[in-house]
Design a protein around this motif. Structure first.
Motif, PDB file in Angstrom:
ATOM      1  N   SER A  64       0.839  -1.198   0.000  1.00 13.96           N
ATOM      2  CA  SER A  64       0.000   0.000   0.000  1.00 13.96           C
ATOM      3  C   SER A  64       0.878   1.253   0.000  1.00 13.96           C
ATOM      4  CB  SER A  64      -0.896   0.006   1.239  1.00 13.96           C
ATOM      5  OG  SER A  64      -1.449   1.279   1.453  1.00 13.96           O
ATOM      6  N   LYS A  66      -0.002   4.410   0.472  1.00 18.35           N
ATOM      7  CA  LYS A  66      -0.247   5.354   1.562  1.00 18.35           C
ATOM      8  C   LYS A  66       0.374   4.851   2.855  1.00 18.35           C
ATOM      9  CE  LYS A  66      -4.836   3.972   3.307  1.00 18.35           C
ATOM     10  NZ  LYS A  66      -6.213   4.490   3.511  1.00 18.35           N
ATOM     11  N   HIS A  67       0.406   3.528   3.040  1.00 16.69           N
ATOM     12  CA  HIS A  67       1.048   2.987   4.233  1.00 16.69           C
ATOM     13  C   HIS A  67       2.566   3.154   4.168  1.00 16.69           C
ATOM     14  CE1 HIS A  67      -2.757   0.386   4.861  1.00 16.69           C
ATOM     15  NE2 HIS A  67      -2.780   1.432   5.683  1.00 16.69           N
ATOM     16  N   LEU A 177      -2.241   8.359   6.068  1.00 16.61           N
ATOM     17  CA  LEU A 177      -3.169   7.245   6.298  1.00 16.61           C
ATOM     18  C   LEU A 177      -4.585   7.585   5.836  1.00 16.61           C
ATOM     19  CD1 LEU A 177      -1.980   6.036   9.812  1.00 16.61           C
ATOM     20  CD2 LEU A 177      -1.596   4.910   7.605  1.00 16.61           C
ATOM     21  N   SER A 181      -6.699   4.814  -1.441  1.00 17.92           N
ATOM     22  CA  SER A 181      -5.885   3.706  -1.934  1.00 17.92           C
ATOM     23  C   SER A 181      -6.456   3.226  -3.257  1.00 17.92           C
ATOM     24  CB  SER A 181      -5.880   2.550  -0.924  1.00 17.92           C
ATOM     25  OG  SER A 181      -5.279   2.933   0.289  1.00 17.92           O
TER      26      SER A 181
END
Length: 385
Positions: A64, A66-67, A177, A181
């Motif tokens: 991911s 964004k992670h 966060l 996504s």
């Protein structure tokens, strides 16, 4: 859509809202870091990002995004915490290693996330506008941080600057966060990074229309873009107070931003005229090194603006000479060479400053810039760019 764009712009602003930035080199020196150690810190910072470019690209295409962005920010926060809790060479080195990891994790990841989300919403054509505004929000945040750093340092010294910098980084992780996504519409382009560099090198070496402006651009990025890490040291050596240094730093950054906005006006200028500006910029750096005074800091602000004015014009000429399908690979090669050049500059700067003085180091690279500009000017091949 407006909510998503707000999060994108907020993330980029918080990513750059680092109040310690204009004073961290001075902070290192105040805690006993020698000139050669300072240069080594900057070199390690660059080297870590370079070494992790490929594995970070693989992660960005399999995990991911964004992670990864959030993790990178938290890793940088840990690095700043090392600076705060262990104010010594080894603490600063650990902090730069962690910051380098963050840089590698973010390299291309943020841009890919933005593109994918816009593509999912059928707005991929707006990418240039959105990413441009995101970067503009980052520039505004940097200027705000520089201007605020003066008053914050007066209130609470380096410790308060560090605490607020850590807070901004953690806030960036929280915003990351909250980013969407979207399914991957485009790779970060870093999985085959080494293969891309090989392709780019082959095309650049075989196409003089690309090679010549690229060599000029890399030279300018190395001499102009890397030296700015030492502007705070110049201010300290020139006798500026710790509260005044960020103000001068902001002036230097503002002239670069202004030059970037006006650079297009020189798009039709002959290469010889631009090389003359390179020589002029080198002369200003030599003069500033000779003065080592607050007035010299103003010369550095003009120097920074001139370098930005020239490098944008030569980068534009390089882009015009590159075929569309190779544009990213050539840009990767230029960035790779810049990083390698920066590492060499940092190490050489540190050795000169350690053996003689910071003024001598600034003067040396001013001379290098003058000689580089003259070499380009009197080369018949480079005058045809």
């Amino acid at each position: 859509m407006r909510s998503v764009l707000g999060k994108i712009y907020a993330y980029k602003a918080l990513d750059d809202l680092i109040l310690i930035y204009p004073l961290y080199a001075v902070m290192f020196v105040d805690h006993g870091v020698s000139p050669s150690q300072l240069a080594l810190l900057f070199a390690v910072w660059s080297a870590v990002g370079l070494a992790l470019e490929v594995p970070s690209g693989i992660l960005a295409d399999h995990l991911s995004r964004k992670h990864l962005l959030a993790a990178g920010q938290l890793i940088r926060a840990a690095g700043y915490a090392c600076w705060l809790l262990f104010p010594s060479f080894w603490g600063y080195l650990a902090g730069f290693v962690l910051w380098g990891i963050k840089g590698a994790l973010q390299s291309g990841t943020f841009e890919a996330l933005v593109y994918d989300e816009l593509d999912r919403r059928g707005a991929a054509d707006d990418y240039a506008k959105v990413i441009g505004r995101a970067r503009a929000s980052g520039i505004v945040a940097i200027l705000m941080a520089m201007l605020a750093a003066s008053g914050v340092h007066r209130l609470g010294g380096y410790e308060l600057l560090m605490v607020l910098s850590v807070a901004a980084v953690i806030a960036a992780a929280v915003v990351a966060l909250a980013l969407p996504s979207a399914p991957r519409a485009q790779s970060t382009g870093e999985v085959d990074y080494l293969a891309h560099l090989k392709q780019a090198l082959g095309e650049a070496l075989s196409t003089v229309a690309i090679l010549r402006p690229m060599l000029v651009v890399v030279t300018l990025w190395t001499l102009g873009g890397s030296l700015d890490e030492f502007w705070g040291i110049y201010g300290e050596e020139a006798g500026l107070s710790r509260d005044a240094i960020p103000i001068y730093y902001a002036a230097t950054y503002a002239t670069s931003a202004l030059a970037a906005a006006l650079a297009y006006r020189l798009s039709g200028a002959p290469a010889a005229a631009l090389y003359g500006v390179v020589i002029l910029a080198g002369g200003l750096l030599i003069a500033a090194a000779d003065m080592m005074s607050p007035a010299g800091m103003l010369l550095l602000a003009v120097f920074a603006g001139l370098v930005k004015l020239i490098d944008i014009n030569f980068e534009t000429r390089m882009q015009h000479a590159i075929s569309t399908e190779r544009r990213a690979t050539i840009a990767s090669l230029a960035g790779f060479l810049w990083t390698v050049g920066s590492i060499g500059l940092y190490l050489a700067f540190g050795q000169i400053a350690e053996r003689w003085s910071y003024g001598a180091a600034f003067m040396t690279f001013g001379v290098v810039m003058v000689l580089s500009g003259a070499a380009f000017l009197f080369s018949r091949a480079f005058r045809r760019i």
